[in-house]
Design a protein around this motif. Structure first.
Motif, short mmCIF file in Angstrom:
data_model
loop_
_atom_site.label_atom_id
_atom_site.label_comp_id
_atom_site.label_asym_id
_atom_site.label_seq_id
_atom_site.Cartn_x
_atom_site.Cartn_y
_atom_site.Cartn_z
N TRP A 306 28.86 42.97 51.27
CA TRP A 306 28.25 41.75 52.40
C TRP A 306 29.11 41.13 51.00
CZ3 TRP A 306 25.98 39.37 56.42
CH2 TRP A 306 25.92 37.40 56.05
N HIS A 307 29.81 40.31 51.30
CA HIS A 307 30.59 38.81 50.48
C HIS A 307 30.10 37.85 49.75
CE1 HIS A 307 33.68 37.03 47.20
NE2 HIS A 307 34.79 38.51 48.36
N LEU A 308 29.46 37.57 48.67
CA LEU A 308 28.33 36.29 48.51
C LEU A 308 29.09 35.54 48.42
CD1 LEU A 308 25.91 38.11 45.85
CD2 LEU A 308 25.16 37.33 48.73
N GLY A 309 30.38 34.99 48.42
CA GLY A 309 31.96 34.18 47.83
C GLY A 309 31.37 33.91 46.73
N GLY A 310 30.37 32.59 45.80
CA GLY A 310 30.25 31.90 44.62
C GLY A 310 31.90 31.10 43.98
N ASP A 311 33.27 31.44 44.45
CA ASP A 311 34.08 30.38 43.93
C ASP A 311 33.98 29.25 43.55
OD1 ASP A 311 34.64 31.47 47.01
OD2 ASP A 311 36.55 30.44 46.43
N ALA A 366 31.70 39.50 45.06
CA ALA A 366 32.05 37.90 44.75
C ALA A 366 32.80 37.60 44.01
CB ALA A 366 30.27 37.30 43.58
N TRP A 367 34.04 36.70 44.27
CA TRP A 367 34.92 35.88 43.57
C TRP A 367 34.50 36.07 42.57
CZ3 TRP A 367 38.40 36.58 46.44
CH2 TRP A 367 38.04 37.33 48.38
N ASN A 368 36.09 36.15 41.47
CA ASN A 368 36.37 36.68 39.77
C ASN A 368 35.45 34.94 38.72
OD1 ASN A 368 39.58 35.75 40.73
ND2 ASN A 368 38.34 35.40 38.89
N ASP A 369 36.10 33.91 39.89
CA ASP A 369 35.73 32.68 38.63
C ASP A 369 33.90 32.05 39.64
OD1 ASP A 369 36.79 32.44 42.15
OD2 ASP A 369 36.95 29.74 41.69
N GLY A 370 33.54 33.31 40.35
CA GLY A 370 31.83 32.47 39.90
C GLY A 370 31.49 33.61 39.18
N PHE A 371 32.09 34.25 37.63
CA PHE A 371 31.59 35.32 36.95
C PHE A 371 32.11 34.55 35.35
CE2 PHE A 371 31.90 38.11 39.99
CZ PHE A 371 30.96 39.04 39.97
N GLU A 384 30.15 43.36 42.71
CA GLU A 384 31.66 43.27 42.29
C GLU A 384 32.46 42.59 41.87
OE1 GLU A 384 32.77 46.09 45.41
OE2 GLU A 384 32.23 47.90 45.25
N VAL A 385 33.37 42.78 41.68
CA VAL A 385 34.50 41.36 41.33
C VAL A 385 35.87 41.66 42.19
CG1 VAL A 385 35.34 39.81 39.44
CG2 VAL A 385 33.96 41.28 38.85
N GLU A 386 35.79 40.40 43.07
CA GLU A 386 36.80 39.82 43.70
C GLU A 386 38.28 39.53 43.22
OE1 GLU A 386 37.57 40.69 47.76
OE2 GLU A 386 35.68 42.80 47.28
N ARG A 407 33.41 46.48 38.25
CA ARG A 407 33.78 47.10 38.66
C ARG A 407 34.52 46.31 39.74
NH1 ARG A 407 31.39 52.17 42.19
NH2 ARG A 407 30.08 50.00 43.52
N LEU A 408 35.47 46.29 40.21
CA LEU A 408 36.53 44.87 40.61
C LEU A 408 37.13 46.25 41.69
CD1 LEU A 408 38.91 43.37 37.46
CD2 LEU A 408 40.19 43.79 39.36
N VAL A 409 38.25 44.78 42.81
CA VAL A 409 38.74 44.95 43.42
C VAL A 409 39.49 43.90 43.96
CG1 VAL A 409 39.38 44.79 46.49
CG2 VAL A 409 37.32 45.78 45.43
N ASN A 410 41.10 44.13 43.70
CA ASN A 410 42.54 43.53 43.43
C ASN A 410 42.94 42.47 44.77
OD1 ASN A 410 45.11 42.88 43.39
ND2 ASN A 410 45.17 44.49 41.98
#
Length: 513
Positions: A306-311, A366-371, A384-386, A407-410
């Motif tokens: 499930w992708h939470l977004g966050g960006d 979640a998208w990386n700019d939510g971290f 997982e960082v998208e 862990r990260l997805v490119n």
């Protein structure tokens, strides 16, 4: 391994020579008609996209579909019936079920050791046997066979041992800003399956639209949308093709379609001005409506992710978020201490949504700019960082996430972003650039991260974004992404520098279309 590749009139040999240590055959009586013989060159690896990892050459005619040939599954491997029926239909062969293989057949079997997505394809004696530890691996073997027949007319003699380099290999489509029909999505699934991609992301909620039928909140659904029945058919087809569908309801930003029906939940700054797409994360009712949607769609999407977004939460794009949104800053300090900031409240929002979905069994993204760095609240470790961009506020490089052990997805927007209308600095990506320059290690911009982090880079995803939705039709999008998607599939499956030039790769793609 060297396999017999002689006609039935020749004695059994290995590499065209008598077996070492065996007795010489007795001299045969002269025949009035000399027996015909044929010598085959060593076989070559089949021409496929993506290329196979290893092929052990052998001498022989290989296998091609012909009269009397069929597809069977080994006894005890009846779970492969769907894979067998699909392959039989594609190659115009009969499907005979769990019976003994005979000359001219393709046999599918479970039980080999190895990674679940790996497979071995043995071609000898006028038949093919595809084995794997899991249904997915055997399915990928059938894709190789289908492409080999299409590109060269036959499956070459020998042994293929194949597996993906990265476990997550996918396409993401923004169906929120632009409506895509169920038939269009199903066509993409079939194309993805043939090139061994295994994830389809559906970003179905954004400022411009909410595109899947809702029972809990029908008021937010756009006029053009997918019904739940259509989504179930998409998910069912994806499952048969060993593709996981990953849903995304982006929050706390990109919720404009939801807020259009619930304006009381829209974030406002200190001057009382509404903030585009941003929900007020200080209101309990905001969490309630999003959680109701998450629970509703978790029942519809049974997949593993499930992708939470966050960006791009717009409150955090202001120069001083605490001054612009004092009400959020006050809640952050109240909940997390005097040093807390608005970013901590946003991080807690994503963590809270994760807590809603996690018990349902999904892995979370979640998208990386939510971290964020430097906060008193940290994003949950299992997210997982998208990673899509280095242009976000804070501009954290991918190395920071990897050094944290994440862990990260490119999803590098430099190579893998197909943004309709090419707004801002985006240009339509080319398959050639991906094929020649990109690898899973090139996460941001054009520079790779150190290979020692390889195990944390789970894979990659090619992304279609519909910012200027009328810039292309559905058909134009399908044509535009075809070669970039093939190039992405190649680089995610096989870590080696491609043996074919780009021109050769394009020619092969044409044969396989």
């Amino acid at each position: 391994m060297t396999l017999t590749g002689c006609s039935s009139d020749e004695p059994a040999t290995t590499g065209g020579q008598a077996r070492s240590g065996s007795k010489a055959p007795a001299a045969a009586s002269p025949s009035p008609t000399p027996s015909p013989s044929r010598t085959y060159p060593l076989s070559k690896a089949p021409a496929t996209i993506p290329s196979v990892r290893t092929h052990e050459a052998a001498r022989g005619p290989g296998w091609r579909p012909g009269p009397g040939g069929g597809v069977v599954v080994a006894k005890g491997s009846e779970a492969l019936a769907d894979e067998g029926k699909l392959l039989a239909d594609e190659l115009k062969l009969g499907y005979r079920g769990a019976v003994a293989a005979r000359a001219g057949d393709v046999e599918l079997a479970l039980g080999a050791a190895g990674e679940p997505a790996s497979y071995t394809a043995l071609t000898t004696g006028g038949r093919v046997r595809i084995t794997g530890p899991d249904e997915a691996g055997v399915f990928y073997g059938t894709r190789t066979l289908k492409q080999a027949v299409k590109s060269g007319g036959a499956m070459p003699e020998g042994v293929i041992r194949d597996r993906p380099d990265r476990p997550q290999r996918g396409l993401m489509v923004d169906i929120a800003r632009k409506h895509f029909s169920a038939a269009w999505i199903e066509d993409r699934l079939r194309e993805m399956a043939d090139i061994k991609l295994n994830q389809l992301g559906l970003h179905f909620s954004d400022d411009q639209g909410f595109r899947i039928e809702s029972d809990s909140h029908p008021e937010i659904v756009s006029r053009e949308h997918l019904t739940k029945a259509e989504v179930r058919r998409i998910i069912d087809l994806a499952a048969r093709l060993h593709i996981t569908v990953i849903p995304e309801i982006d929050s706390p930003g990109h919720l404009g379609a939801v807020l259009a029906a619930h304006p009381q939940l829209q974030l406002r700054d200190a001057a009382g001005s509404p903030v585009r797409g941003a929900i007020d994360i200080g209101q309990p009712a905001s969490a309630q409506i999003v959680d109701e949607l998450l629970k509703e769609y978790a029942e519809l999407f049974p997949g593993a992710y499930w992708h939470l977004g966050g960006d791009e939460y717009q409150a955090l794009t202001r120069k001083n978020p605490e001054a612009s949104f004092p009400q959020l800053a006050a809640i952050a300090r109240q909940d997390f201490g005097p040093q807390a900031r608005v970013q901590d409240l946003a991080t807690a929002w994503v963590n809270d949504r994760a807590a809603v979905v996690r018990p349902l069994g999904s892995k979370l993204k979640a998208w990386n700019d939510g971290f964020f760095r430097g906060g008193v609240v940290n994003a949950d470790k299992d997210l997982e960082v998208e990673y899509w961009t280095g242009k976000e506020i804070g501009a954290r490089p991918p190395l920071e996430y990897l050094q944290e052990g994440r862990r990260l997805v490119n999803v590098n927007d430099e190579y893998l972003y197909y943004v309709l209308g090419q707004p801002q600095t985006f240009v339509y990506p080319t398959g050639r650039r991906i094929y020649e320059q990109w690898t899973p290690f090139v996460i941001r911009g054009t520079q790779p991260v150190p290979r020692k982090y390889s195990s944390q880079i789970l894979g990659g995803r090619f992304a279609v974004w519909c910012d200027l939705s009328n810039s292309q039709t559905q058909a134009q999008v399908a044509r535009g992404i075809a070669m970039p998607l093939r190039a992405t599939a190649q680089k995610l499956w096989d870590p080696r520098t491609p043996a074919r030039s780009w021109q050769q790769f394009e020619l092969l793609a044409g044969k396989l279309s």
